[in-house]
Each structure stands twice: as structure tokens, then as C-alpha cells.
Design a protein around this motif. Structure first.
Motif, short mmCIF file in Angstrom:
data_model
loop_
_atom_site.label_atom_id
_atom_site.label_comp_id
_atom_site.label_asym_id
_atom_site.label_seq_id
_atom_site.Cartn_x
_atom_site.Cartn_y
_atom_site.Cartn_z
N GLY A 157 1.02 -1.07 -0.04
CA GLY A 157 -0.09 0.19 0.32
C GLY A 157 0.50 1.09 0.13
O GLY A 157 0.28 2.47 0.48
N GLU A 158 2.04 1.54 -0.77
CA GLU A 158 3.00 2.16 -0.66
C GLU A 158 2.71 2.86 -1.87
O GLU A 158 2.38 2.28 -3.20
N ARG A 159 3.48 4.31 -1.75
CA ARG A 159 3.92 5.27 -3.28
C ARG A 159 4.56 4.05 -4.54
O ARG A 159 5.49 3.38 -3.70
N ARG A 160 4.65 3.84 -5.52
CA ARG A 160 4.94 3.35 -6.98
C ARG A 160 6.56 4.17 -6.39
O ARG A 160 6.80 5.30 -6.37
N PRO A 161 8.27 3.69 -6.96
CA PRO A 161 9.08 4.31 -7.23
C PRO A 161 9.25 5.49 -8.18
O PRO A 161 8.23 4.42 -9.27
N PRO A 162 9.80 5.86 -8.91
CA PRO A 162 9.78 6.52 -9.91
C PRO A 162 10.38 5.58 -11.17
O PRO A 162 11.25 4.76 -10.80
N MET A 163 9.46 5.67 -12.16
CA MET A 163 10.80 4.79 -13.36
C MET A 163 12.18 4.86 -13.33
O MET A 163 12.43 5.94 -13.39
N PRO A 164 12.48 4.21 -13.59
CA PRO A 164 13.99 4.26 -14.18
C PRO A 164 14.00 4.91 -15.18
O PRO A 164 13.74 5.24 -16.95
N GLY A 165 15.19 6.16 -15.65
CA GLY A 165 15.69 7.30 -16.15
C GLY A 165 14.35 8.43 -16.05
O GLY A 165 15.08 9.55 -16.95
N ASN A 166 13.72 8.91 -14.71
CA ASN A 166 12.85 9.74 -15.03
C ASN A 166 13.44 11.17 -14.58
O ASN A 166 13.18 12.29 -15.61
N HIS A 167 14.91 10.97 -14.33
CA HIS A 167 15.41 12.05 -13.09
C HIS A 167 16.44 11.72 -14.17
O HIS A 167 17.67 12.98 -12.98
N ASP A 168 17.32 11.38 -15.17
CA ASP A 168 18.10 11.86 -15.30
C ASP A 168 18.51 12.82 -16.44
O ASP A 168 19.83 13.52 -16.18
N ALA A 169 17.83 14.17 -16.96
CA ALA A 169 17.91 15.18 -17.33
C ALA A 169 18.15 15.75 -16.12
O ALA A 169 19.79 16.75 -15.93
N ASP A 170 17.37 15.66 -15.30
CA ASP A 170 17.36 16.83 -13.94
C ASP A 170 19.15 16.30 -13.10
O ASP A 170 19.82 17.14 -12.85
N VAL A 171 19.60 15.30 -13.42
CA VAL A 171 20.71 14.91 -12.93
C VAL A 171 22.17 15.24 -13.66
O VAL A 171 22.85 15.28 -13.24
N LEU A 172 22.08 15.12 -14.88
CA LEU A 172 22.81 15.98 -15.81
C LEU A 172 23.09 17.13 -15.66
O LEU A 172 23.92 17.67 -15.87
N ARG A 173 22.14 18.00 -15.29
CA ARG A 173 22.01 19.60 -15.89
C ARG A 173 22.99 19.50 -14.03
O ARG A 173 23.36 20.94 -14.23
N GLU A 174 22.41 19.29 -12.75
CA GLU A 174 23.32 19.49 -11.78
C GLU A 174 24.21 19.26 -11.72
O GLU A 174 24.94 19.58 -11.53
N LEU A 175 24.93 17.80 -12.48
CA LEU A 175 26.75 17.71 -12.50
C LEU A 175 26.83 19.01 -13.52
O LEU A 175 28.14 19.17 -13.25
N ARG A 176 26.04 19.76 -14.42
CA ARG A 176 27.44 20.63 -15.49
C ARG A 176 27.30 22.13 -14.04
O ARG A 176 28.05 22.18 -14.17
N ASP A 177 26.08 22.19 -13.34
CA ASP A 177 25.88 23.36 -13.20
C ASP A 177 27.57 23.17 -11.54
O ASP A 177 28.17 23.83 -11.25
#
Length: 72
Positions: free
Chosen positions: A18-38
């Protein structure tokens, strides 16, 4: 087991509990790359190096191309 199999297993477990589903793989890839660039730009500024253009300048030097007019 790859990321999709792990996601499906985690989703099944979350549904059973009865818990929330985890995020799908790859959903946050663009955000991670943007943070790495910054992060890299920030550290370049702190250490007194140019924050932009260093990668392309190294690539041009390795390939042997001259910079475009007006970009220098």
C-alpha cells in the motif's frame, strides 16, 4: 537483473504494502545531468577557470580545427 526488472519488483512490493510506487528508471536523468553541469561550472568559477567553453576548446585543439570567427 536490470533496472526495469528491479522497478517492476519494487512496484509490485509497493502495491502489496500500500505504498507509493518508485519513480520509473530514467525519469530524473536530465535533472541529474543538469545538476552535474552546474556543479562543474561552479567549481570552475571558484578555482578561477572559465566556467564555459573549456570542453569545446580542448576538443577543437585535439581535432585541430580553428575556432569560428567571432567566438574568441
Amino acid at each position: 537483473m536490470n533496472a526495469l526488472h528491479q522497478y517492476l519488483l519494487d512496484s509490485y512490493r509497493a502495491e502489496q504494502r500500500g505504498e507509493r510506487r518508485p519513480p520509473m528508471p530514467g525519469n530524473h536523468d536530465a535533472d541529474v545531468l543538469r545538476e552535474l553541469r552546474d556543479h562543474r561550472r561552479f567549481h570552475a568559477v571558484i578555482s578561477g577557470r572559465p566556467a564555459r567553453g573549456a570542453t569545446w576548446a580542448r576538443l577543437r585543439a585535439a581535432v585541430g580545427r580553428r575556432p569560428r570567427p567571432g567566438s574568441g
